[in-house]
Scaffold this motif. Structure first.
Motif, PDB file in Angstrom:
ATOM      1  N   TYR A  54      12.597 -17.638   2.318  1.00  0.00           N
ATOM      2  CA  TYR A  54      12.311 -16.703   1.229  1.00  0.00           C
ATOM      3  C   TYR A  54      12.154 -15.315   1.833  1.00  0.00           C
ATOM      4  O   TYR A  54      11.905 -15.151   3.024  1.00  0.00           O
ATOM      5  CB  TYR A  54      11.066 -17.120   0.444  1.00  0.00           C
ATOM      6  N   GLN A  55      12.307 -14.302   1.006  1.00  0.00           N
ATOM      7  CA  GLN A  55      12.213 -12.907   1.436  1.00  0.00           C
ATOM      8  C   GLN A  55      10.819 -12.370   1.145  1.00  0.00           C
ATOM      9  O   GLN A  55      10.233 -12.662   0.103  1.00  0.00           O
ATOM     10  CB  GLN A  55      13.259 -12.050   0.716  1.00  0.00           C
ATOM     11  N   ALA A  56      10.283 -11.609   2.108  1.00  0.00           N
ATOM     12  CA  ALA A  56       8.956 -11.016   1.967  1.00  0.00           C
ATOM     13  C   ALA A  56       8.968  -9.631   2.574  1.00  0.00           C
ATOM     14  O   ALA A  56       9.826  -9.292   3.396  1.00  0.00           O
ATOM     15  CB  ALA A  56       7.908 -11.896   2.629  1.00  0.00           C
ATOM     16  N   TRP A  57       8.015  -8.815   2.144  1.00  0.00           N
ATOM     17  CA  TRP A  57       7.875  -7.461   2.666  1.00  0.00           C
ATOM     18  C   TRP A  57       6.806  -7.463   3.755  1.00  0.00           C
ATOM     19  O   TRP A  57       5.706  -7.968   3.565  1.00  0.00           O
ATOM     20  CB  TRP A  57       7.485  -6.483   1.560  1.00  0.00           C
ATOM     21  N   GLU A  58       7.150  -6.891   4.917  1.00  0.00           N
ATOM     22  CA  GLU A  58       6.255  -6.862   6.068  1.00  0.00           C
ATOM     23  C   GLU A  58       5.999  -5.419   6.466  1.00  0.00           C
ATOM     24  O   GLU A  58       6.937  -4.626   6.582  1.00  0.00           O
ATOM     25  CB  GLU A  58       6.882  -7.636   7.231  1.00  0.00           C
ATOM     26  N   PRO A  59       4.724  -5.037   6.678  1.00  0.00           N
ATOM     27  CA  PRO A  59       4.452  -3.645   7.053  1.00  0.00           C
ATOM     28  C   PRO A  59       5.016  -3.325   8.438  1.00  0.00           C
ATOM     29  O   PRO A  59       4.968  -4.140   9.352  1.00  0.00           O
ATOM     30  CB  PRO A  59       2.926  -3.562   7.035  1.00  0.00           C
ATOM     31  N   VAL A  60       5.560  -2.123   8.559  1.00  0.00           N
ATOM     32  CA  VAL A  60       6.132  -1.661   9.821  1.00  0.00           C
ATOM     33  C   VAL A  60       5.105  -0.772  10.526  1.00  0.00           C
ATOM     34  O   VAL A  60       4.566   0.157   9.901  1.00  0.00           O
ATOM     35  CB  VAL A  60       7.445  -0.889   9.588  1.00  0.00           C
ATOM     36  N   PRO A  61       4.777  -1.044  11.781  1.00  0.00           N
ATOM     37  CA  PRO A  61       3.795  -0.203  12.471  1.00  0.00           C
ATOM     38  C   PRO A  61       4.295   1.225  12.608  1.00  0.00           C
ATOM     39  O   PRO A  61       5.501   1.483  12.650  1.00  0.00           O
ATOM     40  CB  PRO A  61       3.653  -0.877  13.842  1.00  0.00           C
ATOM     41  N   PRO A  62       3.383   2.175  12.678  1.00  0.00           N
ATOM     42  CA  PRO A  62       3.804   3.577  12.815  1.00  0.00           C
ATOM     43  C   PRO A  62       4.532   3.813  14.130  1.00  0.00           C
ATOM     44  O   PRO A  62       4.343   3.097  15.114  1.00  0.00           O
ATOM     45  CB  PRO A  62       2.480   4.352  12.755  1.00  0.00           C
ATOM     46  N   LEU A  70       0.839  -1.197   0.000  1.00  0.00           N
ATOM     47  CA  LEU A  70       0.000   0.000   0.000  1.00  0.00           C
ATOM     48  C   LEU A  70       0.867   1.238   0.000  1.00  0.00           C
ATOM     49  O   LEU A  70       1.918   1.284   0.641  1.00  0.00           O
ATOM     50  CB  LEU A  70      -0.913  -0.003   1.234  1.00  0.00           C
ATOM     51  N   ARG A  71       0.417   2.255  -0.700  1.00  0.00           N
ATOM     52  CA  ARG A  71       1.148   3.501  -0.748  1.00  0.00           C
ATOM     53  C   ARG A  71       1.019   4.230   0.584  1.00  0.00           C
ATOM     54  O   ARG A  71      -0.054   4.287   1.169  1.00  0.00           O
ATOM     55  CB  ARG A  71       0.594   4.377  -1.874  1.00  0.00           C
ATOM     56  N   GLY A  72       2.115   4.771   1.079  1.00  0.00           N
ATOM     57  CA  GLY A  72       2.131   5.503   2.338  1.00  0.00           C
ATOM     58  C   GLY A  72       2.431   4.637   3.543  1.00  0.00           C
ATOM     59  O   GLY A  72       2.543   5.151   4.652  1.00  0.00           O
ATOM     60  N   VAL A  73       2.534   3.311   3.365  1.00  0.00           N
ATOM     61  CA  VAL A  73       2.838   2.401   4.464  1.00  0.00           C
ATOM     62  C   VAL A  73       4.287   1.957   4.341  1.00  0.00           C
ATOM     63  O   VAL A  73       4.740   1.566   3.257  1.00  0.00           O
ATOM     64  CB  VAL A  73       1.900   1.174   4.441  1.00  0.00           C
ATOM     65  N   ARG A  74       5.014   2.034   5.451  1.00  0.00           N
ATOM     66  CA  ARG A  74       6.411   1.603   5.426  1.00  0.00           C
ATOM     67  C   ARG A  74       6.494   0.084   5.524  1.00  0.00           C
ATOM     68  O   ARG A  74       5.766  -0.533   6.298  1.00  0.00           O
ATOM     69  CB  ARG A  74       7.193   2.235   6.589  1.00  0.00           C
ATOM     70  N   TYR A  75       7.408  -0.494   4.734  1.00  0.00           N
ATOM     71  CA  TYR A  75       7.628  -1.935   4.740  1.00  0.00           C
ATOM     72  C   TYR A  75       9.103  -2.221   4.990  1.00  0.00           C
ATOM     73  O   TYR A  75       9.971  -1.361   4.728  1.00  0.00           O
ATOM     74  CB  TYR A  75       7.222  -2.566   3.397  1.00  0.00           C
ATOM     75  N   GLU A  76       9.352  -3.405   5.502  1.00  0.00           N
ATOM     76  CA  GLU A  76      10.722  -3.869   5.644  1.00  0.00           C
ATOM     77  C   GLU A  76      10.815  -5.322   5.181  1.00  0.00           C
ATOM     78  O   GLU A  76       9.851  -6.089   5.275  1.00  0.00           O
ATOM     79  CB  GLU A  76      11.192  -3.768   7.098  1.00  0.00           C
TER      80      GLU A  76
END
Length: 320
Positions: A40-48, A11-17
């Motif tokens: 495997y590598q995946a993108w996980e949203p980072v809480p604000p 999602l746009r505006g959400v930070r991922y790591e």
């Protein structure tokens, strides 16, 4: 191990790591499966970022830093004030006591932060200890003809305690009267259980010690008490059941009952216990005869009653 980057919709505006996850892969050869874990590598949203938590941590760190400075400053001032009276090591060690006193009161106040009544004595004692500590620092400045320096130095302790008071007030949760009463009752129950368990532990420890070192005297006393308790339990089990309670109104309607003369005789348990004490190998038939001779009427289940009573008196005997 092969690594693959999993493409996920972000999602746009959400930070991922990027994080490493694992999944299972099964390989089957000749009908024999083999399962392994594959990374495997995946993108996980980072809480604000939680700014409230960061600010609270910053204020706590600042309070700790100011407290350390206050401890050092008060220790140096009190140590310099007492250095002329006692050895330097004792003087500067005493300086730590002044700050440690109101810090200890703060700790007790923190533990009782949800109970204002219990926290009040610690709060009052803390301010008294703080006043004494500030007076000692000011007195040291006065002895050096620097009253202003002593006054400002004394305020370091005041600032440190003020910061901690604000933190305790922030964490303190005001409770409704009903909720506070419920919490107090639960604390009383837990305290009672803790006290009872501690007393039982102490009694069991003492009993084990007495059994180990008491010798023959303790063993004799223990045997006497155990035999008395066993006799009371047997008498209670052999006693006839209590008659039912009849209301007064029904008693008036009933016809008068002729007076029953009470027969003075030993109970079955007493007769059996006496007979076994004289002859541990006495047979059940002889025990039944002794019970009849004691005045107990013959009934169909008398032999069974005597046999069960004998087993309770002497569990090691077998039915003859």
């Amino acid at each position: 191990m092969d690594e693959a980057t999993e493409s996920e919709e972000r999602l746009r505006g959400v930070r991922y790591e990027k994080v490493t996850r694992y999944r299972t892969e099964t390989t089957v050869i000749d009908g024999v499966p083999s399962t392994r874990r594959v990374a495997y590598q995946a993108w996980e949203p980072v809480p604000p970022r939680d700014w409230d938590e960061l600010i609270l941590r910053g204020v706590t760190g600042l309070a700790i830093a100011v407290t350390v400075i206050a401890v050092v400053a008060t220790t140096a001032s009190v140590g310099g004030l007492l250095d002329a009276l006692v050895p330097s090591a004792v003087a500067y060690s005493t300086g730590v006591v002044f700050t440690s006193a109101w810090l200890a009161c703060l700790g007790v106040q923190w533990l009782n932060r949800i109970n204002p009544e219990r926290a009040k004595p610690a709060m009052i004692a803390g301010w008294v200890a703080l006043a004494i500590s500030m007076g000692a620092v000011f007195a040291y400045g006065h002895t050096l003809n620097q009253p202003w320096a002593g006054g400002f130095g004394a305020c370091i302790d005041l600032l440190a305690k003020g910061l901690w008071a604000l933190l305790i007030g922030h964490h303190a949760v005001p409770l409704d009267a009903g909720v506070a009463h419920w919490v107090t009752e639960q604390e009383q129950k837990l305290a009672g259980r803790e006290l009872l368990s501690a007393r039982l532990l102490r009694l069991n420890r003492n009993a084990a010690y007495q059994r180990a070192v008491g010798g023959r005297e303790f063993q004799a006393a223990d045997a006497i008490l155990n035999s008395a308790e066993t006799a009371r339990a047997l008498d209670a089990s052999a006693a006839p059941p209590a008659p039912p309670v009849v209301p007064e109104e029904e008693k008036k309607q009933e016809e008068p009952v002729p007076t029953v003369t009470e027969i003075d005789r030993l109970s079955i348990a007493a007769v059996v216990r006496t007979a076994i004490a004289h002859n541990p190998k006495v047979s059940d038939a002889d025990l039944v005869t002794a019970v009849k001779e004691a005045g107990h009427p013959d009934r169909p289940n008398l032999a069974d009653t005597v046999r069960r009573t004998a087993l309770r008196v002497d569990p090691s005997r077998k039915a003859s």
